[in-house]
Design an enzyme around this catalytic site. Structure first.
Site, PDB file in Angstrom:
ATOM      1  N   GLN A  64      85.045  20.304  63.338  1.00 49.77           N
ATOM      2  CA  GLN A  64      85.528  19.931  62.014  1.00 49.77           C
ATOM      3  C   GLN A  64      86.173  21.134  61.318  1.00 49.77           C
ATOM      4  OE1 GLN A  64      83.099  19.030  58.267  1.00 49.77           O
ATOM      5  NE2 GLN A  64      83.609  16.959  58.950  1.00 49.77           N
TER       6      GLN A  64
ATOM      7  N   GLY B 148      72.858  12.512  60.493  1.00 49.51           N
ATOM      8  CA  GLY B 148      72.838  13.829  59.883  1.00 49.51           C
ATOM      9  C   GLY B 148      71.424  14.345  59.713  1.00 49.51           C
ATOM     10  N   ARG B 149      70.921  14.290  58.485  1.00 49.16           N
ATOM     11  CA  ARG B 149      69.603  14.872  58.196  1.00 49.16           C
ATOM     12  C   ARG B 149      68.480  14.217  58.991  1.00 49.16           C
ATOM     13  NH1 ARG B 149      69.937  14.854  51.713  1.00 49.16           N
ATOM     14  NH2 ARG B 149      71.272  13.063  52.167  1.00 49.16           N
TER      15      ARG B 149
ATOM     16  N   LYS C 299      86.489  12.568  58.223  1.00 52.79           N
ATOM     17  CA  LYS C 299      85.203  12.217  57.634  1.00 52.79           C
ATOM     18  C   LYS C 299      85.351  12.239  56.118  1.00 52.79           C
ATOM     19  CE  LYS C 299      80.240  12.994  57.882  1.00 52.79           C
ATOM     20  NZ  LYS C 299      79.877  13.016  56.458  1.00 52.79           N
TER      21      LYS C 299
ATOM     22  N   CYS D 112      83.310  16.544  51.781  1.00 47.34           N
ATOM     23  CA  CYS D 112      82.322  17.491  51.262  1.00 47.34           C
ATOM     24  C   CYS D 112      82.343  17.508  49.734  1.00 47.34           C
ATOM     25  CB  CYS D 112      82.581  18.898  51.800  1.00 47.34           C
ATOM     26  SG  CYS D 112      81.351  20.107  51.216  1.00 47.34           S
TER      27      CYS D 112
ATOM     28  N   MET E  30      77.210  19.136  59.769  1.00 47.95           N
ATOM     29  CA  MET E  30      76.465  19.574  58.585  1.00 47.95           C
ATOM     30  C   MET E  30      76.628  21.076  58.435  1.00 47.95           C
ATOM     31  SD  MET E  30      72.914  17.366  58.853  1.00 47.95           S
ATOM     32  CE  MET E  30      72.730  17.593  60.640  1.00 47.95           C
TER      33      MET E  30
ATOM     34  N   ASN F  76      77.720   6.704  57.930  1.00 49.88           N
ATOM     35  CA  ASN F  76      76.900   7.900  57.789  1.00 49.88           C
ATOM     36  C   ASN F  76      76.129   7.828  56.478  1.00 49.88           C
ATOM     37  OD1 ASN F  76      77.506  11.208  56.692  1.00 49.88           O
ATOM     38  ND2 ASN F  76      76.028  10.715  58.260  1.00 49.88           N
ATOM     39  N   GLY F  77      74.911   8.392  56.503  1.00 51.92           N
ATOM     40  CA  GLY F  77      74.115   8.463  55.283  1.00 51.92           C
ATOM     41  C   GLY F  77      72.818   7.695  55.368  1.00 51.92           C
ATOM     42  N   ASP F  78      71.692   8.391  55.226  1.00 53.99           N
ATOM     43  CA  ASP F  78      70.352   7.784  55.162  1.00 53.99           C
ATOM     44  C   ASP F  78      69.936   7.071  56.444  1.00 53.99           C
ATOM     45  OD1 ASP F  78      70.306   8.766  52.619  1.00 53.99           O
ATOM     46  OD2 ASP F  78      70.352   6.839  51.599  1.00 53.99           O
TER      47      ASP F  78
END
Length: 335
Positions: free
Chosen positions: A76, A230-231, A146, A107, A23, A206-208
């Site tokens: 990365q 991630g988040r 990614k 991205c 990130m 990846n994601g949520d």
């Protein structure tokens, strides 16, 4: 002493693979160390510019430095020129010896895609394949990519993953949104699964992924070999232990108390000060509110969480942070 790398073999890693996602402006040395200290098996570092690496930009090269305790660590890089990407990967490998190189092809930020980097590569299969081939030839460590579901359509990825695999990548990770979605809406893990079915490479979703339930659903719907968190890890490095406990009966997890949150936030702050100097605490402001999210109010109703968060984004020194956190009432006041 000469560093002799232990080759990271994505195919042999225990399933599910669990890793911290790269990130921008977040997964730097201090945060990656915090996550490793709390159970993250693998960490992906924030992206660095291949052009800046090749030019010898001191700030960019310093971003790629890491602590040995962060291993296994994947660095990365982003860029659009296959030759520059290859040279940058080679410089990073020779100088720092990470365990892998990850290529950013996902991205969605304007100043990245406007220069044909990041998610723009989903629309340029020839360039994307050339980058993977060039980087693979330039380094001796695994190379991963990614990416996203696509630029505007969630089917763009179906052919793209084959292009990446044929070019020689060792792993693909995919965010369940298109470039046009950015970070809005919900991650579509089922569409990730359709892409996953088109390749035999190890694959991460990846994601949520923000709790055990979403982790289980993401894996089930995507059929992926593992996940990039991630988040969901911001202000919550304990999440890695929680995830591993849910999938591995040999590991236990206990919800962190407010005292533990304070302790880790201060540890993070001290790492920031060591890494960036006293001004590093200003850079830390974006992390601090995550350690004290609004939902803590249900467990600690006597603490004004909103007032605490407002104070945290104004601190400038370690002493100011310690003062804000020192007097937090850990127990409910007596009537």
């Amino acid at each position: 002493m000469l560093y002799v790398p232990t080759m990271l073999d994505w195919k042999q890693l225990p399933r599910p693979i669990v890793a911290l996602a790269p990130m921008a402006d977040m997964t730097d040395l201090p945060f990656c160390l915090i996550c490793k200290e709390h159970g993250a098996p693998l960490v992906f570092r924030e992206m660095v510019s291949s052009e800046a690496v090749v030019r010898g930009n001191a700030k960019t090269l310093d971003m790629a430095k890491f602590d040995e305790a962060e291993r296994p660590i994947i660095q990365q890089i982003f860029g659009s020129n296959p030759f520059v990407m290859a040279e940058a990967a080679n410089i990073i490998e020779e100088r720092y010896h990470p365990d892998g190189i990850d290529i950013n092809m996902g991205c969605p930020v304007y100043n990245i895609v406007s220069n044909f980097n990041g998610a723009s590569l989903i629309r340029d299969h020839d360039r994307a394949a050339a980058i993977v081939r060039a980087v693979k030839k330039a380094v001796s460590i695994p190379v991963s990519v990614k990416t996203r579901l696509g630029w505007s359509r969630d089917t763009d990825c179906l052919e793209f993953v084959k292009v990446i695999e044929d070019a020689g990548a060792n792993l693909i990770s995919m965010h369940g949104r298109t470039k046009e979605q950015g970070y809005s809406g919900k991650a579509d893990w089922k569409s990730v699964g359709k892409a996953r079915a088109r390749t035999s490479l190890p694959f991460l979703v990846n994601g949520d992924i923000v709790n055990v339930e979403t982790a289980r659903s993401a894996l089930a719907e995507s059929g992926a070999d593992g996940m990039l968190i991630g988040r969901g890890a911001l202000g919550n490095p304990w999440f890695f232990c929680e995830i591993r406990a849910a999938f591995d009966g040999t590991i236990s997890f206990t919800k962190p108390t407010i005292e533990e949150r304070v302790k880790v936030a201060l540890r993070h702050a001290k790492l920031h000060a060591e890494r960036y100097g006293e001004r590093g605490l200003v850079k830390l402001r974006k992390h601090l509110p995550y350690y004290f999210k609004k939902d803590l109010k249900s467990d600690y109703p006597w603490i004004d969480i909103m007032e605490l968060r407002a104070k945290l984004v104004r601190i400038s020194t370690l002493e100011e942070l310690e003062a804000v956190l020192r007097d937090l009432p850990y127990s409910a006041p007596r009537e």
